[in-house]
Design a protein around this motif. Structure first.
Motif, mmCIF file in Angstrom:
data_model
loop_
_atom_site.group_PDB
_atom_site.id
_atom_site.type_symbol
_atom_site.label_atom_id
_atom_site.label_comp_id
_atom_site.label_asym_id
_atom_site.label_seq_id
_atom_site.Cartn_x
_atom_site.Cartn_y
_atom_site.Cartn_z
ATOM 1 N N ALA A 1 0.843 -1.200 0.000
ATOM 2 C CA ALA A 1 0.000 0.000 0.000
ATOM 3 C C ALA A 1 0.874 1.243 0.000
ATOM 4 C CB ALA A 1 -0.926 0.006 1.210
ATOM 5 N N ILE A 2 0.523 2.156 -0.883
ATOM 6 C CA ILE A 2 1.195 3.455 -0.940
ATOM 7 C C ILE A 2 0.490 4.403 0.029
ATOM 8 C CG2 ILE A 2 1.764 5.417 -2.433
ATOM 9 C CD1 ILE A 2 1.024 3.394 -4.831
ATOM 10 N N VAL A 3 1.275 5.128 0.816
ATOM 11 C CA VAL A 3 0.708 6.194 1.649
ATOM 12 C C VAL A 3 1.076 7.520 0.988
ATOM 13 C CG1 VAL A 3 0.570 7.208 3.947
ATOM 14 C CG2 VAL A 3 1.149 4.775 3.686
ATOM 15 N N ILE A 4 0.071 8.286 0.616
ATOM 16 C CA ILE A 4 0.335 9.561 -0.048
ATOM 17 C C ILE A 4 0.918 10.544 0.970
ATOM 18 C CG2 ILE A 4 -0.728 11.538 -1.245
ATOM 19 C CD1 ILE A 4 -0.586 8.969 -2.929
ATOM 20 N N GLY A 5 1.996 11.213 0.578
ATOM 21 C CA GLY A 5 2.643 12.179 1.470
ATOM 22 C C GLY A 5 2.312 13.614 1.102
ATOM 23 N N ARG A 6 2.243 13.852 -0.201
ATOM 24 C CA ARG A 6 1.939 15.206 -0.690
ATOM 25 C C ARG A 6 0.781 15.120 -1.668
ATOM 26 N NH1 ARG A 6 6.545 16.810 -3.965
ATOM 27 N NH2 ARG A 6 5.107 18.476 -4.540
ATOM 28 N N ARG A 7 -0.115 16.084 -1.561
ATOM 29 C CA ARG A 7 -1.278 16.196 -2.438
ATOM 30 C C ARG A 7 -0.872 15.963 -3.903
ATOM 31 N NH1 ARG A 7 -5.543 20.533 -3.921
ATOM 32 N NH2 ARG A 7 -7.159 19.777 -2.511
ATOM 33 N N ALA A 8 -1.641 15.161 -4.580
ATOM 34 C CA ALA A 8 -1.329 14.841 -5.977
ATOM 35 C C ALA A 8 -2.538 15.130 -6.853
ATOM 36 C CB ALA A 8 -0.930 13.369 -6.099
ATOM 37 N N GLN A 9 -2.388 16.109 -7.700
ATOM 38 C CA GLN A 9 -3.453 16.475 -8.635
ATOM 39 C C GLN A 9 -2.818 16.632 -10.010
ATOM 40 O OE1 GLN A 9 -5.338 20.364 -8.088
ATOM 41 N NE2 GLN A 9 -7.345 19.393 -8.320
ATOM 42 N N ARG A 10 -3.174 15.750 -10.912
ATOM 43 C CA ARG A 10 -2.652 15.759 -12.281
ATOM 44 C C ARG A 10 -1.129 15.859 -12.306
ATOM 45 N NH1 ARG A 10 -7.528 18.483 -12.683
ATOM 46 N NH2 ARG A 10 -6.810 20.609 -12.915
ATOM 47 N N VAL B 1 -7.629 11.902 -12.484
ATOM 48 C CA VAL B 1 -9.087 11.772 -12.342
ATOM 49 C C VAL B 1 -9.573 12.395 -11.042
ATOM 50 C CG1 VAL B 1 -10.976 10.094 -12.217
ATOM 51 C CG2 VAL B 1 -9.033 9.678 -13.741
ATOM 52 N N LEU B 2 -8.766 12.294 -9.994
ATOM 53 C CA LEU B 2 -9.165 12.801 -8.682
ATOM 54 C C LEU B 2 -7.918 13.283 -7.951
ATOM 55 C CD1 LEU B 2 -8.197 10.294 -6.756
ATOM 56 C CD2 LEU B 2 -10.351 9.309 -7.470
ATOM 57 N N THR B 3 -8.144 14.002 -6.867
ATOM 58 C CA THR B 3 -7.025 14.526 -6.084
ATOM 59 C C THR B 3 -6.691 13.555 -4.959
ATOM 60 O OG1 THR B 3 -7.729 16.771 -6.593
ATOM 61 C CG2 THR B 3 -6.197 16.494 -4.749
ATOM 62 N N LEU B 4 -5.441 13.141 -4.913
ATOM 63 C CA LEU B 4 -4.966 12.314 -3.803
ATOM 64 C C LEU B 4 -4.465 13.234 -2.702
ATOM 65 C CD1 LEU B 4 -3.018 9.661 -5.903
ATOM 66 C CD2 LEU B 4 -5.213 9.327 -4.732
ATOM 67 N N ALA C 1 4.518 4.458 -9.632
ATOM 68 C CA ALA C 1 4.546 5.788 -10.251
ATOM 69 C C ALA C 1 3.372 5.970 -11.212
ATOM 70 C CB ALA C 1 5.874 6.007 -10.983
ATOM 71 N N PHE C 2 3.119 4.954 -12.027
ATOM 72 C CA PHE C 2 2.019 5.086 -12.981
ATOM 73 C C PHE C 2 0.684 5.225 -12.269
ATOM 74 C CE2 PHE C 2 -1.502 3.617 -15.501
ATOM 75 C CZ PHE C 2 -1.352 4.392 -16.645
ATOM 76 N N VAL C 3 0.496 4.446 -11.235
ATOM 77 C CA VAL C 3 -0.798 4.445 -10.548
ATOM 78 C C VAL C 3 -1.089 5.818 -9.946
ATOM 79 C CG1 VAL C 3 -2.027 3.507 -8.556
ATOM 80 C CG2 VAL C 3 -0.867 1.965 -10.145
ATOM 81 N N ILE C 4 -0.068 6.425 -9.334
ATOM 82 C CA ILE C 4 -0.276 7.765 -8.764
ATOM 83 C C ILE C 4 -0.540 8.785 -9.869
ATOM 84 C CG2 ILE C 4 0.878 9.648 -7.525
ATOM 85 C CD1 ILE C 4 2.212 7.448 -5.842
ATOM 86 N N HIS C 5 0.273 8.736 -10.889
ATOM 87 C CA HIS C 5 0.063 9.609 -12.050
ATOM 88 C C HIS C 5 -1.360 9.453 -12.585
ATOM 89 C CE1 HIS C 5 0.245 10.952 -16.214
ATOM 90 N NE2 HIS C 5 0.081 9.716 -16.615
ATOM 91 N N SER D 1 2.639 14.404 -13.250
ATOM 92 C CA SER D 1 3.250 13.665 -14.357
ATOM 93 C C SER D 1 3.803 12.343 -13.848
ATOM 94 C CB SER D 1 4.382 14.492 -14.968
ATOM 95 O OG SER D 1 5.437 14.601 -14.024
ATOM 96 N N LEU D 2 4.034 11.444 -14.773
ATOM 97 C CA LEU D 2 4.647 10.161 -14.417
ATOM 98 C C LEU D 2 6.009 10.393 -13.770
ATOM 99 C CD1 LEU D 2 4.350 7.087 -14.613
ATOM 100 C CD2 LEU D 2 5.350 7.205 -16.905
ATOM 101 N N GLU D 3 6.743 11.347 -14.291
ATOM 102 C CA GLU D 3 8.095 11.622 -13.787
ATOM 103 C C GLU D 3 8.071 12.113 -12.339
ATOM 104 O OE1 GLU D 3 6.825 12.826 -16.704
ATOM 105 O OE2 GLU D 3 7.762 11.150 -17.764
ATOM 106 N N ASP D 4 7.067 12.909 -12.003
ATOM 107 C CA ASP D 4 7.012 13.502 -10.664
ATOM 108 C C ASP D 4 6.237 12.653 -9.657
ATOM 109 O OD1 ASP D 4 8.387 15.643 -11.672
ATOM 110 O OD2 ASP D 4 6.628 16.920 -11.942
ATOM 111 N N ALA D 5 5.637 11.582 -10.131
ATOM 112 C CA ALA D 5 4.647 10.886 -9.294
ATOM 113 C C ALA D 5 5.226 10.391 -7.975
ATOM 114 C CB ALA D 5 4.030 9.725 -10.077
ATOM 115 N N LEU D 6 6.431 9.829 -8.003
ATOM 116 C CA LEU D 6 6.976 9.237 -6.777
ATOM 117 C C LEU D 6 7.275 10.288 -5.698
ATOM 118 C CD1 LEU D 6 9.297 6.352 -8.056
ATOM 119 C CD2 LEU D 6 7.006 6.194 -7.084
ATOM 120 N N GLU D 7 7.379 11.542 -6.108
ATOM 121 C CA GLU D 7 7.578 12.595 -5.100
ATOM 122 C C GLU D 7 6.378 12.749 -4.173
ATOM 123 O OE1 GLU D 7 8.644 16.252 -6.987
ATOM 124 O OE2 GLU D 7 10.172 15.270 -8.229
ATOM 125 N N HIS D 8 5.255 12.195 -4.573
ATOM 126 C CA HIS D 8 4.049 12.314 -3.762
ATOM 127 C C HIS D 8 3.849 11.131 -2.813
ATOM 128 C CE1 HIS D 8 2.589 15.904 -5.937
ATOM 129 N NE2 HIS D 8 3.383 15.409 -6.861
#
Lengths: 293, 293
Positions: B137-146, B238-241, B229-233, B148-155
């Motif tokens: 399970a991924i725990v989101i650390g930073r809000r993710a809204q749209r 579609v929605l804000t994490l 990374a893809f899943v977060i991207h 990119s694939l490249e930036d996804a892991l930062e969240h």
């Protein structure tokens, strides 16, 4: 009684709504002890106190509802929704229940979908097939865990309207509908909660949707497959419903004329869901500001 | 670093976990400023302060983790889960990606499903086919809204383990799985959140499940169809994490020997999900006390 939640400088606060002699809706901001709408719905004594408080005012002197900052009436812990729950029209002589499923098809809208009755719904960037679904929503008043069919309605705190906004393109892409149902703001709710005493028969409500001045949905809850009581009974066998939870009872199909000319929602569209005894919920749809992404 | 949330007389509080010279896990109860695990995950400065605080202690004198009241490490606003996300075994010469779906199949677990790492899961009355699914399970650390694939892991704030407990009978009865996924306590989570620096490659983790001493699942996240990374991207289009949200990345299929002898979970069963770098989550299953209904 109609209950709303309004934004104030001190935060969200419950208020009751009354109509004055001229037909204007006005609000009674409730005291601290009754500031939480969900608490009111689950407590008969508090509800009685709110009624007394509401009746004690000179209506003509109350603030106008139109001037209030209306929020979603409740912030539900969970939003459970029913898929197919209205029977279609069948020719005379055909049993309308013949195709009834044995159980309701249940899905979830996530908390980010919640929107207030005055909020516009943002059409997500790239979304090509956003649609509306006008629904009667049950607000749970008392915790429901494995309740009998007979006792189920005792757990209803009230009724409101939910527009189950849906991105059909995403809904079609997987077996599970979540991505079609869970975009931010895709569950406008309100404008108020109507207490059960004003809804003597939840299976006798006319659900209508008006788009661009045209009635596109018009069907009575008498044609639902699963009643409000059954749905609460049924869901409560599987999980615990908590006060403030929303159970949305599904949408009627569009009228065939409306279905024939249906187009996806676009910037500037407004959709009104109106339900007898529950009032109406009008939602504006706006294009995403791509720059905000 | 490993972070837990523990119950204290003053309420839930974040703590870090260290191992002493004898190999015993011990906890550092964190100061008020770092009492909320989700806040730590999203704030590099706070995380650095927690590391310093953790290192400042004489490990041998710290309280033992076994004596702590471990709660679910986070209380997610939403729990999003993936269906089919691990490729099956294919014979040599067959393209393992041939049957990959274009998009992940996403569903939701409601907040009532959340359970702590020490909580037993109650098998609901009448449930006949309850099953486990061991997942990263991924725990989101930073809000993710749209994003990119490249930036996804930062969240990503960190990783933990989720057992996506499922009532297969309900899951089969409708097109939508909600009633099979959303019984109370059907999402044991934990025991801790591991920060991303300790998980250099989330696509190189071995996911195993042990039931009754037998390994029934054993597959690497290198065989997932959709990466973290893809899943977060993807979801964030579609929605804000939000920080603290959980995205569970799907379960590998059971090993064929285990599948052949599989039986539904029953009173007294224990299931351990273990994931390299993430530790293990053991969940006991108990029959419902019908009298409590």
């Amino acid at each position: 009684m109609r209950l709303v939640t309004i934004g104030t400088s001190a935060g969200p606060r419950a208020a009751s709504v009354v109509t004055d002699a001229e037909g204007t809706d006005r609000v009674v901001e409730l005291a601290d002890a009754a500031a939480d709408l969900v608490a009111i719905l689950g407590d008969p004594d508090l509800l009685a106190a709110v009624r007394a408080e509401t009746d004690a005012h000179d209506r003509a002197r109350l603030p106008r509802l139109d001037d209030a900052d209306l929020l979603a009436p409740v912030v539900p812990g969970k939003i459970l929704c029913l898929g197919y729950n209205y029977r279609g029209h069948v020719p005379d002589g055909v049993d309308p229940t013949a195709n009834d499923p044995e159980w309701p098809d249940v899905f979830v809208k996530t908390p980010n979908t919640l929107a207030g009755p005055c909020d516009a719904v943002v059409i997500p960037p790239g979304a090509t097939d956003v649609d509306y679904e006008g629904e009667v929503a049950i607000v749970i008043g008392r915790r429901a865990q494995r309740v009998s069919l007979e006792d189920a309605l005792e757990h209803v705190g009230g009724y409101t309207i939910l527009n189950d906004v849906s991105d059909r393109a995403w809904q079609r892409r997987q077996s599970q509908w979540a991505l079609g149902k869970c975009s931010d703001g895709f569950a406008p709710l309100g404008p108020w909660v109507v207490t059960p005493d004003e809804v003597p028969d939840p299976q006798d409500l006319l659900v209508e949707v008006v788009r661009d001045g045209v009635v596109t949905v018009s069907q009575s809850t008498s044609t639902t497959i699963f009643s409000v009581a059954f749905v609460i009974h049924h869901l409560s066998q599987v999980l615990t419903l908590e006060p403030g939870d929303i159970v949305s009872t599904g949408t009627p199909q569009k009228l065939s004329d409306a279905q024939a000319v249906h187009r996806p929602l676009a910037d500037g569209d407004a959709v009104t869901v109106r339900v007898s005894r529950l009032g109406e919920l009008t939602t504006r749809f706006v294009a995403a500001q791509e720059a905000a992404a």
